[in-house]
Design a protein around this motif. Sequence first.
Motif, PDB file in Angstrom:
ATOM      1  N   ARG B  60       0.810  -1.227   0.000  1.00  0.00           N
ATOM      2  CA  ARG B  60       0.000   0.000   0.000  1.00  0.00           C
ATOM      3  C   ARG B  60       0.838   1.270   0.000  1.00  0.00           C
ATOM      4  NH1 ARG B  60      -3.406  -1.573   5.181  1.00  0.00           N
ATOM      5  NH2 ARG B  60      -1.324  -2.238   5.715  1.00  0.00           N
ATOM      6  N   CYS B  61       2.032   1.190  -0.522  1.00  0.00           N
ATOM      7  CA  CYS B  61       2.925   2.354  -0.555  1.00  0.00           C
ATOM      8  C   CYS B  61       3.791   2.212  -1.810  1.00  0.00           C
ATOM      9  CB  CYS B  61       3.792   2.385   0.706  1.00  0.00           C
ATOM     10  SG  CYS B  61       5.191   3.510   0.592  1.00  0.00           S
ATOM     11  N   GLU B  62       3.679   3.183  -2.699  1.00  0.00           N
ATOM     12  CA  GLU B  62       4.352   3.067  -3.994  1.00  0.00           C
ATOM     13  C   GLU B  62       5.872   2.919  -3.836  1.00  0.00           C
ATOM     14  OE1 GLU B  62       2.955   2.633  -6.822  1.00  0.00           O
ATOM     15  OE2 GLU B  62       4.685   2.833  -8.145  1.00  0.00           O
ATOM     16  N   GLU B  63       6.453   3.724  -2.950  1.00  0.00           N
ATOM     17  CA  GLU B  63       7.911   3.684  -2.787  1.00  0.00           C
ATOM     18  C   GLU B  63       8.363   2.311  -2.258  1.00  0.00           C
ATOM     19  OE1 GLU B  63       9.355   6.875  -0.398  1.00  0.00           O
ATOM     20  OE2 GLU B  63      11.442   6.220  -0.565  1.00  0.00           O
ATOM     21  N   ASP B  64       7.645   1.817  -1.243  1.00  0.00           N
ATOM     22  CA  ASP B  64       7.981   0.493  -0.685  1.00  0.00           C
ATOM     23  C   ASP B  64       7.790  -0.602  -1.738  1.00  0.00           C
ATOM     24  OD1 ASP B  64       8.588   1.583   1.709  1.00  0.00           O
ATOM     25  OD2 ASP B  64       6.882   0.749   2.810  1.00  0.00           O
ATOM     26  N   ALA B  65       6.743  -0.452  -2.545  1.00  0.00           N
ATOM     27  CA  ALA B  65       6.466  -1.474  -3.565  1.00  0.00           C
ATOM     28  C   ALA B  65       7.595  -1.524  -4.592  1.00  0.00           C
ATOM     29  CB  ALA B  65       5.127  -1.179  -4.243  1.00  0.00           C
ATOM     30  N   ARG B  66       8.047  -0.368  -5.017  1.00  0.00           N
ATOM     31  CA  ARG B  66       9.140  -0.322  -6.004  1.00  0.00           C
ATOM     32  C   ARG B  66      10.430  -0.882  -5.394  1.00  0.00           C
ATOM     33  NH1 ARG B  66       7.884   3.149 -10.330  1.00  0.00           N
ATOM     34  NH2 ARG B  66       9.983   3.918 -10.607  1.00  0.00           N
ATOM     35  N   ASP B  67      10.676  -0.545  -4.128  1.00  0.00           N
ATOM     36  CA  ASP B  67      11.870  -1.089  -3.455  1.00  0.00           C
ATOM     37  C   ASP B  67      11.775  -2.613  -3.327  1.00  0.00           C
ATOM     38  OD1 ASP B  67      12.932   1.410  -3.227  1.00  0.00           O
ATOM     39  OD2 ASP B  67      12.443   1.682  -1.102  1.00  0.00           O
ATOM     40  N   ALA B  68      10.567  -3.098  -3.037  1.00  0.00           N
ATOM     41  CA  ALA B  68      10.385  -4.555  -2.877  1.00  0.00           C
ATOM     42  C   ALA B  68      10.637  -5.278  -4.197  1.00  0.00           C
ATOM     43  CB  ALA B  68       8.973  -4.856  -2.358  1.00  0.00           C
ATOM     44  N   VAL B  69      10.182  -4.687  -5.299  1.00  0.00           N
ATOM     45  CA  VAL B  69      10.418  -5.308  -6.613  1.00  0.00           C
ATOM     46  C   VAL B  69      11.913  -5.352  -6.902  1.00  0.00           C
ATOM     47  CG1 VAL B  69      10.055  -5.063  -9.102  1.00  0.00           C
ATOM     48  CG2 VAL B  69       8.170  -4.677  -7.537  1.00  0.00           C
ATOM     49  N   GLN B  70      12.586  -4.260  -6.561  1.00  0.00           N
ATOM     50  CA  GLN B  70      14.042  -4.222  -6.787  1.00  0.00           C
ATOM     51  C   GLN B  70      14.741  -5.291  -5.928  1.00  0.00           C
ATOM     52  OE1 GLN B  70      15.336  -0.198  -6.861  1.00  0.00           O
ATOM     53  NE2 GLN B  70      17.457  -0.695  -7.372  1.00  0.00           N
ATOM     54  N   ASP B  71      14.337  -5.382  -4.662  1.00  0.00           N
ATOM     55  CA  ASP B  71      14.892  -6.420  -3.766  1.00  0.00           C
ATOM     56  C   ASP B  71      14.648  -7.809  -4.346  1.00  0.00           C
ATOM     57  OD1 ASP B  71      15.576  -4.498  -1.964  1.00  0.00           O
ATOM     58  OD2 ASP B  71      13.988  -4.967  -0.511  1.00  0.00           O
ATOM     59  N   ALA B  72      13.421  -8.002  -4.836  1.00  0.00           N
ATOM     60  CA  ALA B  72      13.038  -9.329  -5.340  1.00  0.00           C
ATOM     61  C   ALA B  72      13.899  -9.711  -6.542  1.00  0.00           C
ATOM     62  CB  ALA B  72      11.556  -9.339  -5.708  1.00  0.00           C
ATOM     63  N   PHE B  73      14.089  -8.777  -7.453  1.00  0.00           N
ATOM     64  CA  PHE B  73      14.922  -9.102  -8.628  1.00  0.00           C
ATOM     65  C   PHE B  73      16.372  -9.371  -8.216  1.00  0.00           C
ATOM     66  CE2 PHE B  73      11.621  -7.498 -11.596  1.00  0.00           C
ATOM     67  CZ  PHE B  73      11.638  -8.578 -12.484  1.00  0.00           C
ATOM     68  N   LEU B  74      16.842  -8.598  -7.246  1.00  0.00           N
ATOM     69  CA  LEU B  74      18.229  -8.822  -6.795  1.00  0.00           C
ATOM     70  C   LEU B  74      18.375 -10.244  -6.225  1.00  0.00           C
ATOM     71  CD1 LEU B  74      20.927  -7.366  -6.600  1.00  0.00           C
ATOM     72  CD2 LEU B  74      20.270  -6.529  -4.349  1.00  0.00           C
ATOM     73  N   GLN B  75      17.381 -10.638  -5.414  1.00  0.00           N
ATOM     74  CA  GLN B  75      17.403 -12.004  -4.861  1.00  0.00           C
ATOM     75  C   GLN B  75      17.295 -13.046  -5.972  1.00  0.00           C
ATOM     76  OE1 GLN B  75      14.468 -12.590  -1.712  1.00  0.00           O
ATOM     77  NE2 GLN B  75      14.759 -10.462  -1.116  1.00  0.00           N
TER      78      GLN B  75
END
Lengths: 89, 216
Positions: B60-75
């Motif tokens: 429910r937060c655009e900034e957190d969502a974008r960071d999570a996607v970046q984290d996910a791809f890195l993993q």
Amino acid sequence: MNNPVDNPYIKCEEVITFLLAYLSNELSPEKEHEFERHLAVCPSCVAYMKTYQQTVKLGRATYEKEVEAAPLELGSGLVQAILSSRFDQ
Amino acid sequence: MFISETAGTLTPELRPAVAVGGSEEARLLGALRAGDARAYEQLVCKHGGRMLAVSRRLLRCEEDARDAVQDAFLQAFRALPGFAGQSCLGTWLHRIAVNACLMRLRSRRTKPEESIEPLLPTFLEDGHQAVPAVDWPEPCDRLLERQEVRQRVREAIDRLPDTYRTVLLLRDIEEMSTAEVAETLSITENAVKVRLHRARQALRELLDARMREVTP
């Protein structure tokens, strides 16, 4: 034919507590029969079950419409940031 | 080249699609493992949108969502050498994105979650509903045409305590199975069912008053 005096109906509380199991076909045939016997005489539980199912449908369809309205794209900035992070490992 | 073992039993018109889909995925995987930059870009562009969508819903937060996607791809990039290909890449990435979001949800929880009890149905001593349910006058399809209704549904889902909202989103919206949600959240399948039922009941309660008012 079942006589309600000899074979009392299950309570609304039981119907509503085990509604998910009923709708997922996870109840035993005997239990399912008791559910349907109750639903046949309880308009409130029927209304509860219908609005419960509508709730699930509304939730699903709301997000489906959201996806239709907004394209599923990351945007070039985020794509580049993700690709660059590959070299930071 | 990957070809489904069952391809020979499929009808002729389906065979090419299965073979091409399987070989495309295998080709992409091979290119990724070889370090092909274009393959990485293809992977991100193809699957990133869906990962962002699930992250937005959960966080429910655009900034957190974008960071999570970046984290996910890195993993995912780190884990690619060990990816056995037992599930398709999209499913695997979706699972990694969900886990990245759950980590963020856990880390940002600073106070005890609100109880869901006030949103659950109550009963009289004889077992009858304390507040009898009534039908909503308008069918779902008509309700969904209204932007105001869709907004209200989203707001109601956002009001659910995270423990329940997460299960509702993963089961009903992301359409993960009970077993998959149980594994993702490290809880039993029975706990998933209990949380899902409570979440749906609470959501129904949050929508009930408004949906009763909607006139056809």
